[in-house]
Enzyme design. Structure first.
Site, PDB file in Angstrom:
ATOM      1  N   GLY A   1      68.055 -11.606  38.519  1.00  0.00           N
ATOM      2  CA  GLY A   1      66.590 -11.208  38.926  1.00  0.00           C
ATOM      3  C   GLY A   1      66.161  -9.921  39.909  1.00  0.00           C
ATOM      4  O   GLY A   1      65.336  -9.907  39.862  1.00  0.00           O
TER       5      GLY A   1
ATOM      6  N   ASN B   1      66.967  -6.943  39.113  1.00  0.00           N
ATOM      7  CA  ASN B   1      65.807  -5.603  38.970  1.00  0.00           C
ATOM      8  C   ASN B   1      64.656  -5.806  38.271  1.00  0.00           C
ATOM      9  O   ASN B   1      63.657  -4.820  38.872  1.00  0.00           O
ATOM     10  CB  ASN B   1      66.938  -5.481  37.742  1.00  0.00           C
ATOM     11  CG  ASN B   1      67.995  -4.190  38.079  1.00  0.00           C
ATOM     12  OD1 ASN B   1      67.827  -3.137  38.652  1.00  0.00           O
ATOM     13  ND2 ASN B   1      68.895  -4.604  37.870  1.00  0.00           N
TER      14      ASN B   1
ATOM     15  N   ARG C   1      70.357 -15.629  16.060  1.00  0.00           N
ATOM     16  CA  ARG C   1      70.259 -14.580  17.030  1.00  0.00           C
ATOM     17  C   ARG C   1      68.642 -14.146  16.177  1.00  0.00           C
ATOM     18  O   ARG C   1      68.284 -14.148  17.694  1.00  0.00           O
ATOM     19  CB  ARG C   1      71.216 -12.534  17.090  1.00  0.00           C
ATOM     20  CG  ARG C   1      71.364 -11.991  17.583  1.00  0.00           C
ATOM     21  CD  ARG C   1      71.425 -10.812  17.726  1.00  0.00           C
ATOM     22  NE  ARG C   1      72.475 -11.061  17.817  1.00  0.00           N
ATOM     23  CZ  ARG C   1      72.985 -11.582  18.787  1.00  0.00           C
ATOM     24  NH1 ARG C   1      72.747 -11.138  20.234  1.00  0.00           N
ATOM     25  NH2 ARG C   1      74.577 -11.799  18.693  1.00  0.00           N
TER      26      ARG C   1
ATOM     27  N   HIS D   1      72.121  -0.481  32.806  1.00  0.00           N
ATOM     28  CA  HIS D   1      73.922  -1.206  32.357  1.00  0.00           C
ATOM     29  C   HIS D   1      73.930  -0.070  33.560  1.00  0.00           C
ATOM     30  O   HIS D   1      73.886   0.561  34.295  1.00  0.00           O
ATOM     31  CB  HIS D   1      73.688  -0.469  30.965  1.00  0.00           C
ATOM     32  CG  HIS D   1      75.611  -1.269  31.108  1.00  0.00           C
ATOM     33  ND1 HIS D   1      75.720  -2.462  30.944  1.00  0.00           N
ATOM     34  CD2 HIS D   1      76.400  -0.414  31.493  1.00  0.00           C
ATOM     35  CE1 HIS D   1      77.192  -2.059  30.922  1.00  0.00           C
ATOM     36  NE2 HIS D   1      77.841  -1.207  30.658  1.00  0.00           N
TER      37      HIS D   1
ATOM     38  N   ASP E   1      68.892   0.032  20.983  1.00  0.00           N
ATOM     39  CA  ASP E   1      68.361  -0.170  20.049  1.00  0.00           C
ATOM     40  C   ASP E   1      69.082  -0.964  19.361  1.00  0.00           C
ATOM     41  O   ASP E   1      69.848  -1.714  20.447  1.00  0.00           O
ATOM     42  CB  ASP E   1      69.330   1.283  19.454  1.00  0.00           C
ATOM     43  CG  ASP E   1      70.381   1.919  19.286  1.00  0.00           C
ATOM     44  OD1 ASP E   1      71.245   0.646  20.171  1.00  0.00           O
ATOM     45  OD2 ASP E   1      70.996   2.705  19.292  1.00  0.00           O
TER      46      ASP E   1
HETATM   47  C1  GAR Z   1      72.573  -5.626  36.299  1.00  0.00           C
HETATM   48  O1  GAR Z   1      73.735  -5.269  37.312  1.00  0.00           O
HETATM   49  C2  GAR Z   1      72.648  -5.541  35.580  1.00  0.00           C
HETATM   50  O2  GAR Z   1      72.632  -3.210  35.556  1.00  0.00           O
HETATM   51  C3  GAR Z   1      73.370  -6.066  34.640  1.00  0.00           C
HETATM   52  O3  GAR Z   1      73.571  -7.307  34.590  1.00  0.00           O
HETATM   53  C4  GAR Z   1      72.840  -7.544  36.324  1.00  0.00           C
HETATM   54  C5  GAR Z   1      71.607  -7.794  36.377  1.00  0.00           C
HETATM   55  O4  GAR Z   1      71.474  -8.626  37.625  1.00  0.00           O
HETATM   56  N1  GAR Z   1      73.204  -5.683  33.235  1.00  0.00           N
HETATM   57  C6  GAR Z   1      74.144  -5.470  32.208  1.00  0.00           C
HETATM   58  O5  GAR Z   1      75.856  -6.331  32.503  1.00  0.00           O
HETATM   59  C7  GAR Z   1      73.890  -6.036  30.428  1.00  0.00           C
HETATM   60  N2  GAR Z   1      74.681  -4.710  30.044  1.00  0.00           N
HETATM   61  P1  GAR Z   1      69.768  -9.103  38.613  1.00  0.00           P
HETATM   62  O6  GAR Z   1      69.569  -9.628  38.162  1.00  0.00           O
HETATM   63  O7  GAR Z   1      70.292  -9.080  39.909  1.00  0.00           O
HETATM   64  O8  GAR Z   1      68.981  -7.752  37.860  1.00  0.00           O
END
Ligand code: GAR
Length: 205
Positions: A13, A15, A66, A110, A142
């Site tokens: 979490g 981000n 899903r 990403h 998408d």
């Molecule tokens: C982040 O690096 C994000 O970009 C990646 O997971 C991590 C989550 O970190 N997302 C993906 O790989 C999606 N395909 P966080 O929980 O600390 O934000």
């Protein structure tokens, strides 16, 4: 009316925290962090949301098809009057049902320069492939994996002695920066989409 943001996450979490800080400090103006949803019990991001007094719900995905799962999440988002959905380490592909209900109002971050290295373990793959630059991408979501129109990207160098962990840390700092910037652009409607291209417009003031 403040725009209501929801964050969907599966783990740490960071981000989410960066977005919550930006909303609290006004870097993302006229917005409210209205809901956090995790598909995993015990995701640290849920605890972080509760500490900040942000409504947080675990909606477990285990064993569900899903679309069955996505209907539960969409119901929670609609009930909370959400305007923008931010995926932040939400490790699930969304169903066409979900994407259709929030078309153009779902963002993802990403940790690679898409369309290179979609999916899992981008940093390890980048080092193994020998790329000299890595980075991160904020894009509209998408029905396909890590595939929608790109809003912002940031680039970082790959150093000779990088491990997946050291590279991930360098990229993560940029993730936190550009995700807030992209959310602000989208909430302010400062873009138009031509084909796959998201063309950005300057701030209005
Ligand atoms: C982040 O690096 C994000 O970009 C990646 O997971 C991590 C989550 O970190 N997302 C993906 O790989 C999606 N395909 P966080 O929980 O600390 O934000």
């Amino acid at each position: 009316m403040k725009k209501r943001i929801a964050v969907l996450l599966s783990g740490r979490g960071s981000n989410f925290e960066a977005l919550a800080e930006s909303v609290a400090s006004g870097r993302i103006p006229n917005a409210e962090m209205a809901l956090v949803v995790s598909n995993r019990e015990g995701a640290p991001g849920i605890e972080k949301a509760r500490e900040r007094g942000i409504p947080a719900r675990v909606i477990p995905s285990k064993g569900l098809e899903r679309e069955t799962y996505d209907r539960q999440v969409v119901a929670a988002l609609e009930e909370a009057g959400i305007n923008l959905v931010c995926l932040a380490g939400f490790m699930r592909l969304l169903s066409p049902y979900f994407v259709e209900r929030f078309r153009g109002r779902i963002l993802n971050i990403h940790p690679s320069l898409l369309p290179a290295f979609p999916g899992l373990e981008a940093h390890r793959q980048e080092i193994e492939h020998g790329v000299k630059f890595a980075g991160c991408t904020v894009h509209f979501v998408d029905e396909n994996l890590d595939a929608g129109p790109i809003i912002l990207q940031a680039v970082v160098p790959v150093l000779d002695d990088d491990t997946p962990e050291t590279l991930a840390a360098r990229v993560l700092a940029e993730e936190h920066r550009i995700y807030s910037e992209a959310v602000r652009i989208v909430l302010e409607g400062r873009y138009r989409i031509e084909g796959r291209r998201v063309l950005l417009e300057p701030p209005k003031n």
